[in-house]
Scaffold this motif. Structure first.
Motif, short mmCIF file in Angstrom:
data_model
loop_
_atom_site.label_atom_id
_atom_site.label_comp_id
_atom_site.label_asym_id
_atom_site.label_seq_id
_atom_site.Cartn_x
_atom_site.Cartn_y
_atom_site.Cartn_z
N CYS B 55 0.87 -1.13 0.00
CA CYS B 55 -0.05 -0.09 0.02
C CYS B 55 0.82 1.24 0.07
CB CYS B 55 -0.86 -0.03 1.26
SG CYS B 55 -1.90 -1.23 1.39
N GLY B 56 2.11 1.06 0.00
CA GLY B 56 3.15 2.38 0.17
C GLY B 56 3.23 2.97 1.24
N LEU B 57 2.73 2.23 2.48
CA LEU B 57 2.88 2.94 3.83
C LEU B 57 4.14 2.43 4.52
CD1 LEU B 57 -0.66 2.00 5.46
CD2 LEU B 57 0.17 4.20 4.12
N LEU B 58 4.97 1.57 3.98
CA LEU B 58 6.39 1.03 4.21
C LEU B 58 7.27 1.11 3.09
CD1 LEU B 58 7.16 0.40 7.16
CD2 LEU B 58 6.72 -2.05 6.73
N LYS B 59 8.37 1.71 3.36
CA LYS B 59 9.30 1.49 2.40
C LYS B 59 9.93 0.08 2.11
CE LYS B 59 12.02 5.29 2.27
NZ LYS B 59 13.12 6.26 2.66
N ALA B 77 1.16 6.74 -5.35
CA ALA B 77 -0.11 7.69 -5.31
C ALA B 77 -1.09 7.15 -6.29
CB ALA B 77 0.43 9.19 -5.71
N ARG B 80 -2.48 3.78 -5.13
CA ARG B 80 -3.39 4.02 -4.04
C ARG B 80 -4.74 4.53 -4.42
NH1 ARG B 80 0.79 5.49 -0.93
NH2 ARG B 80 0.73 7.61 -1.19
#
Lengths: 400, 250
Positions: B55-59, B77, B80
């Protein structure tokens, strides 16, 4: 609460900011001389609206010992003791000085030197008395004594020239020779205003309260992070800027509302409770711009604290202490000019100092916008830097 | 169901700061368009870490994740925008009502004002929350919060739904409602990546699985493929215990 803070601080500091000339204090007066000098001093003080002389205690004339005890106990702030024979001694010393002068220029016989001791007037002060009161009372007594001396000196000189009859003597009014006028320097044609409790406390504590916007801001921000709603916003696509800027705009509005309320209190509530009315100066646009710039700086700082710290405990303890330090450095408690040199050199780095300087320029000096512009630029830059840092930190934490 | 992978995870690795052991270690799997894919594993296996990176919340530490052919690192982005996520933790404003939460999220998703009311009404009705529309979320039961949390992920009609333990802590009624809606979404062509501890539920719902343990992939495919490849067994739970062992995990 911010409104209550401003009112309480203005009331507490009201006397601190009032000049000696604006207050009336009770001063014990011990007259052991009972002659012209003490009569002259007493007469002058009785004509003064600021000093109320007290000569008796429990119906009896005050003695120097009783006065000392009363001041020592803190019942009175000051006492003036005119010693016995003060008039006689001073007259003798005046005549001696004139005789010496005449002898020196060959108008009279040489006279033997006289090293009799000077007249010792005593001023007793309560240790807690404000320094400016002490200074003002001392100056007033010295001024009166100087006046008496000048009068006696001219009398004695005239006597040396043979003018022994009082009707034939010329009275010289020294007070008409020179006037010392006090004026407040202001930029515009309208005269400026001396600082007082209201003029200092309303802008100072309003700014302090505005910087405390970090409490609700950081509290809510971290709460949203902990409760998960912030996670939802992070999951929604797009720039994080709207999230940050949305909070910035909302709390900016709250800050401005707070400032307007506090200025309203200064204008309409403080006069009702016996304080001075807040005077906003003549530059309305400047006041609006300064209010906006301070609100931006306060909100930006609050946002940075909110974004940077991970727990409410960290954010609120660091935030509150840092605001207190910035306020102290900025001159909220103690005006900058009264600070030690080292603090004065640090003070210009506090955003509260920029805001306070701008408000003082506007309210007290009727300054134009160009005068306050450097302070406004600093406040806006501070706000933009904190806002940019907040967005960067928030973004970096979004994907960590 | 299309055979085109909608998610492609390759060599995914993540080591948390201060930890020597990777939370996710060389993980690779694909999710096909239109399927419900089960990401399974015991506690601490790396499921949530994988989903957060997706989800792009963690690298991402190493490796790649492609969603809709887009790279998560570079085009997070855009990804998402097309996915809906119901995280394991409830991600709602507790002091707002259900309606206020959903309207706010609709606006954040960029939905037009004139469609928001209809969308909110539709999902509240579908998940049996219409009569609670003006109740603060803080007063909701666990099941109601879970349903609303799922609705918040659906408002913008995502192509891919990522559900991290969506039925944890809910009663049977709420769970059935959520599972039925997931099946309905699959029928509509929505791809679902689903993570759960509830193996019976996963077995009924998912067409394919990836079982991970200690960050590594230990089995993947349909249930039949996994059973065949790992020496048989009767169901997903038996296979899971066979692969991950019976020891208690933290």
């Amino acid at each position: 609460m911010p409104v209550a803070l401003v009112i309480v601080m203005a009331l507490i500091q009201n006397n601190t900011f009032r000049e000696f000339q604006e207050t009336r204090i009770d001063v014990l007066f011990v007259d052991e001389d009972r002659n012209a000098l003490s009569g002259n001093i007493e007469g002058s003080f009785q004509a003064s609206p600021n000093i109320h002389l007290i000569k008796t205690e429990s119906g009896k004339p005050l003695t120097s010992e009783a006065a000392r005890q009363l001041v020592q106990r803190g019942d009175y702030q000051a006492a003036i003791i005119i010693p016995a024979q003060a008039t006689v001694t001073l007259r003798k010393k005046t005549k001696q000085a004139v005789d010496e002068l005449f002898a020196y220029y060959g108008f009279g016989p040489a006279i033997p030197a006289n090293d009799s001791p000077a007249v010792e007037l005593q001023l007793l002060f309560d240790p807690a008395i404000k320094a400016n009161y002490k200074q003002a009372l001392t100056s007033a007594v010295e001024k009166m004594v100087t006046g008496v001396q000048a009068e006696w000196l001219t009398d004695t000189i005239q006597e040396q020239f043979g003018g022994t009859e009082p009707k034939k003597k010329i009275k010289i009014d020294f007070s008409r020779m020179i006037h010392v006028n006090q004026m407040i320097a202001a930029e515009n044609t309208q005269s400026g205003l001396a600082i007082n409790a209201v003029q200092h406390n309303v802008p100072a504590w309003s700014m302090f309260a505005m910087f405390f916007i970090l409490f609700p801001l950081a509290g809510n921000f971290i709460k949203e992070r902990e409760e998960g709603s912030m996670l939802r916003l992070r999951l929604i696509s797009g720039s994080q800027f709207p999230v940050i800027s949305g909070k910035f705009i909302f709390y900016l509005f709250v800050c401005l509302l707070q400032l307007v309320s506090m200025i309203g209190v200064g204008l309409y509530v403080m006069p009702v409770i016996g304080l001075s009315k807040l005077v906003l100066g003549t530059n309305g646009l400047g006041v609006v711009l300064t209010g906006l710039a301070v609100a931006m700086a306060a909100t930006g700082y609050g946002l940075l604290i909110a974004v940077y710290f991970r727990t409410p405990q960290q954010a609120l303890s660091f935030g509150s202490i840092s605001v207190v330090i910035l306020a102290a450095l900025g001159g909220v408690w103690v005006p900058t000019f009264a600070m030690p040199q080292i603090m004065q050199s640090i003070s210009p780095y506090s955003p509260l100092n920029w805001g306070l300087e701008a408000f003082n320029d506007l309210f007290l000096r009727n300054a134009s916008t160009s005068v306050i512009l450097p302070d406004l630029v600093k406040l806006v830059c501070f706000s933009l830097v904190t806002l940019a840092a907040s967005v960067l930190i928030y973004k970096s934490r979004t994907v960590s | 169901m299309s055979t085109a992978p909608i998610i492609h995870v390759s060599g995914l690795t993540k080591v948390y700061q201060g930890s020597l052991k990777p939370a996710v270690d060389q993980l690779s799997f694909s999710v096909l368009e239109g399927e419900i894919f089960g990401l399974l594993g015991p506690n601490g296996a790396g499921k949530s870490t994988t989903l957060m990176m997706l989800c792009g919340l963690l690298k991402i530490g190493a490796g790649t994740i492609q969603v809709f052919g887009l790279d998560v690192n570079r085009e997070g982005a855009e990804i998402r925008r097309q996915i809906g996520v119901a995280p394991q933790d409830i991600a709602l404003f507790p002091n707002l009502t259900a309606r206020e939460n959903l309207i706010y999220f609709c606006r954040m998703y960029g939905l037009k004002r004139h469609v928001i009311h209809g969308v909110v009404h539709h999902y509240l009705e579908a998940f049996g929350l219409l009569d609670k529309v003006n109740m603060r979320v803080s007063h909701f039961s666990g099941g109601m919060k879970r349903r609303l949390n799922l609705i918040a992920a659906l408002l913008h009609h995502p192509r891919l739904l990522v559900l991290d333990e969506p039925t944890t802590g809910v009663d049977v009624q709420s769970r059935n409602m959520i599972l039925d809606y997931m099946k309905k979404l699959r029928m509509e062509g929505v791809t679902i990546l689903y993570s759960s501890h509830l193996l019976e539920e996963a077995e009924k719902l998912c067409s394919r699985f990836a079982i991970i343990d200690e960050g590594r992939l230990i089995a993947a495919g349909t249930l039949a493929e996994m059973l065949a490849a790992n020496g048989g067994g009767e169901n997903l739970e038996q296979l899971f215990l066979h692969l991950t062992g019976k020891g208690i995990r933290d």
